[in-house]
Design an enzyme around this catalytic site. Structure first.
Site, PDB file in Angstrom:
ATOM      1  N   SER A  67       0.870  -1.119   0.124  1.00 43.57           N
ATOM      2  CA  SER A  67      -0.078  -0.150  -0.155  1.00 43.57           C
ATOM      3  C   SER A  67       0.964   1.205   0.047  1.00 43.57           C
ATOM      4  CB  SER A  67      -0.984  -0.057   1.271  1.00 43.57           C
ATOM      5  OG  SER A  67      -0.194  -0.328   2.368  1.00 43.57           O
TER       6      SER A  67
ATOM      7  N   HIS B 188     -12.266  -4.761  -5.462  1.00 44.18           N
ATOM      8  CA  HIS B 188     -10.983  -4.377  -5.239  1.00 44.18           C
ATOM      9  C   HIS B 188      -9.821  -5.436  -5.275  1.00 44.18           C
ATOM     10  CE1 HIS B 188     -13.283  -0.790  -4.063  1.00 44.18           C
ATOM     11  NE2 HIS B 188     -12.398  -0.210  -4.347  1.00 44.18           N
TER      12      HIS B 188
ATOM     13  N   HIS C 104      -2.061 -10.569   3.350  1.00 43.18           N
ATOM     14  CA  HIS C 104      -1.409 -10.295   4.761  1.00 43.18           C
ATOM     15  C   HIS C 104      -1.866 -11.348   6.033  1.00 43.18           C
ATOM     16  CE1 HIS C 104      -1.788  -6.368   2.822  1.00 43.18           C
ATOM     17  NE2 HIS C 104      -0.665  -6.019   3.436  1.00 43.18           N
TER      18      HIS C 104
ATOM     19  N   TYR D 127      -3.006 -11.106   8.658  1.00 46.06           N
ATOM     20  CA  TYR D 127      -4.405 -10.713   9.436  1.00 46.06           C
ATOM     21  C   TYR D 127      -5.653 -10.812   8.693  1.00 46.06           C
ATOM     22  CZ  TYR D 127      -4.022  -6.227   6.686  1.00 46.06           C
ATOM     23  OH  TYR D 127      -4.181  -5.489   5.479  1.00 46.06           O
ATOM     24  N   GLU D 128      -5.548 -11.173   7.405  1.00 44.97           N
ATOM     25  CA  GLU D 128      -6.598 -11.414   6.534  1.00 44.97           C
ATOM     26  C   GLU D 128      -7.056 -12.897   6.950  1.00 44.97           C
ATOM     27  OE1 GLU D 128      -6.389 -10.401   2.484  1.00 44.97           O
ATOM     28  OE2 GLU D 128      -4.606  -9.094   2.948  1.00 44.97           O
TER      29      GLU D 128
ATOM     30  N   ALA E 149       4.320  -0.344   3.223  1.00 45.67           N
ATOM     31  CA  ALA E 149       4.106   0.859   3.954  1.00 45.67           C
ATOM     32  C   ALA E 149       4.310   0.400   5.383  1.00 45.67           C
ATOM     33  CB  ALA E 149       2.915   1.552   3.623  1.00 45.67           C
TER      34      ALA E 149
ATOM     35  N   MET F 201       2.977  -5.013   8.691  1.00 44.95           N
ATOM     36  CA  MET F 201       2.206  -6.227   8.567  1.00 44.95           C
ATOM     37  C   MET F 201       2.506  -7.072   7.552  1.00 44.95           C
ATOM     38  SD  MET F 201      -1.424  -4.536  10.354  1.00 44.95           S
ATOM     39  CE  MET F 201      -1.318  -3.086  11.470  1.00 44.95           C
ATOM     40  N   SER F 202       3.654  -7.198   6.658  1.00 47.17           N
ATOM     41  CA  SER F 202       3.800  -7.749   5.658  1.00 47.17           C
ATOM     42  C   SER F 202       5.246  -8.135   5.418  1.00 47.17           C
ATOM     43  CB  SER F 202       3.282  -6.930   4.216  1.00 47.17           C
ATOM     44  OG  SER F 202       4.156  -5.930   4.018  1.00 47.17           O
TER      45      SER F 202
ATOM     46  N   ASN G 161       3.972   6.851   8.308  1.00 50.62           N
ATOM     47  CA  ASN G 161       3.279   7.416   9.856  1.00 50.62           C
ATOM     48  C   ASN G 161       4.590   7.046  10.997  1.00 50.62           C
ATOM     49  OD1 ASN G 161       1.941   4.346   9.464  1.00 50.62           O
ATOM     50  ND2 ASN G 161       2.295   4.717  11.790  1.00 50.62           N
TER      51      ASN G 161
ATOM     52  N   HIS H 287      -5.287   6.371   8.474  1.00 46.00           N
ATOM     53  CA  HIS H 287      -5.073   5.479   7.269  1.00 46.00           C
ATOM     54  C   HIS H 287      -4.827   6.670   6.119  1.00 46.00           C
ATOM     55  CE1 HIS H 287      -4.568   2.151   4.426  1.00 46.00           C
ATOM     56  NE2 HIS H 287      -5.665   2.691   3.740  1.00 46.00           N
TER      57      HIS H 287
HETATM   58  I1  8IG Z   1       1.285   1.972   6.773  1.00 42.23           I
HETATM   59  O1  8IG Z   1       2.365   1.807  12.464  1.00 42.23           O
HETATM   60  C1  8IG Z   1       1.416   1.114   8.676  1.00 42.23           C
HETATM   61  N1  8IG Z   1       1.617  -0.191   8.813  1.00 42.23           N
HETATM   62  N2  8IG Z   1       2.182  -3.023  12.308  1.00 42.23           N
HETATM   63  N3  8IG Z   1       2.203  -0.388  12.688  1.00 42.23           N
HETATM   64  C2  8IG Z   1       2.203  -1.710  11.813  1.00 42.23           C
HETATM   65  N4  8IG Z   1       1.614  -1.526  10.534  1.00 42.23           N
HETATM   66  C3  8IG Z   1       1.740  -0.438   9.959  1.00 42.23           C
HETATM   67  C4  8IG Z   1       2.003   0.798  10.529  1.00 42.23           C
HETATM   68  C5  8IG Z   1       2.216   0.912  11.777  1.00 42.23           C
HETATM   69  N5  8IG Z   1       1.872   1.581   9.424  1.00 42.23           N
END
Ligand code: 8IG
Length: 264
Positions: A32, A64, A86, A88-89, A116, A203-204, A227, A239
């Protein structure tokens, strides 16, 4: 259950047929925030929806779904995955690494993973791409099963990191933590990660890197800091900020990837 490597082989055959390209040299997984970097790579000669390929799970949001593009870059053929699965899915670890296994079966000797992520290291600015030098798995979930004691000392190829830094000497490096999510971390968890030596969190990437390396591919990973991680600035995580940071950095990242691929 189908053997995961046989399933990847059948997906690779479907890609060869759909793209009319028998072998691809390199694969890129666009995270992303990285989608806009793709236009700097070149014009795709073919595109196939992941839902039309064996083994790819249904899209998280209907309509999507991801797709795969074939792009000629210099004298190389690149397979570009727009979208990934991912942990988490909830489709399981095999679904998470199916794309990179397919890429290797399609001929790719080099796998470039993008993502990201949150910045833990306060030297990073939002919108800055950072090379992954190493990782820490906080999920403990491996894509490998059985007695495959794969060495990960040079998982993130020192050769490819050197090449990237020759192209862009301002690129920093960092240690990426894999967090299952889908909730972001608490400030206390980010503090723990900093103490154990982490710079980036997302997360990837980690399962895909391990699966590709285990198949003999050379791996590079590059994170876009979108971020500051929880508690780093006192701001809440948002997001929309992630998407805006990706758009702002897209052309710099696309040019870097393109140059890197021509020099592989
Ligand atoms: I974009 O701050 C993104 N993905 N775990 N923590 C985690 N995954 C993310 C973050 C974050 N920002």
């Amino acid at each position: 259950m189908t053997d995961p490597l046989a399933l990847a082989q059948s997906a690779a055959e479907a890609i060869a047929k759909a793209t009319q390209v028998a072998q691809h040299d390199v694969a890129l997984v666009m995270g992303s925030g990285w989608a806009d970097a793709v236009s700097a790579l070149g014009t795709p000669s073919a595109e196939v929806a992941m839902k039309d390929l064996p083994g790819f799970p249904p899209p998280a949001v209907e309509g999507h779904g991801g797709n795969v593009q074939s792009i000629a870059i210099g004298d190389k053929r690149a397979l570009v995955f727009l979208g990934r699965t991912h942990l988490y899915e909830g489709h399981g670890i095999e679904a998470v690494v199916h794309g990179v296994r397919t890429a290797v079966a399609a001929g790719a000797k080099t796998i470039i993973l993008t993502n990201a992520c949150g910045g833990i290291n306060t030297e990073y600015r939002v919108g800055e791409p950072v090379l992954v030098r190493d990782h820490i798995s906080f999920t403990g979930v491996s894509p490998l099963a059985g007695a495959q004691f794969v060495d990960l000392t040079t998982l993130y190829s020192p050769r490819l990191r050197t090449l990237a830094k020759e192209i862009d000497p301002s690129l920093k490096e960092g240690v990426y933590v894999h967090w299952r999510g889908p909730a972001y971390e608490t400030p206390a968890e980010i503090n723990m990660m900093r103490i154990v030596g982490a710079d980036l969190v997302g997360m990837s990437t980690v399962p895909e890197a391990i699966a590709a390396h285990a198949l003999g591919a050379e791996v590079m990973a590059i994170s876009l800091v979108t971020n500051a991680a929880a508690g780093v600035t006192g701001e809440k995580l948002n997001h929309l900020e992630v998407i805006a940071a990706g758009k702002a950095a897209a052309s710099r990242m696309g040019i870097l990837l393109r140059e890197l691929i021509t020099k592989l």
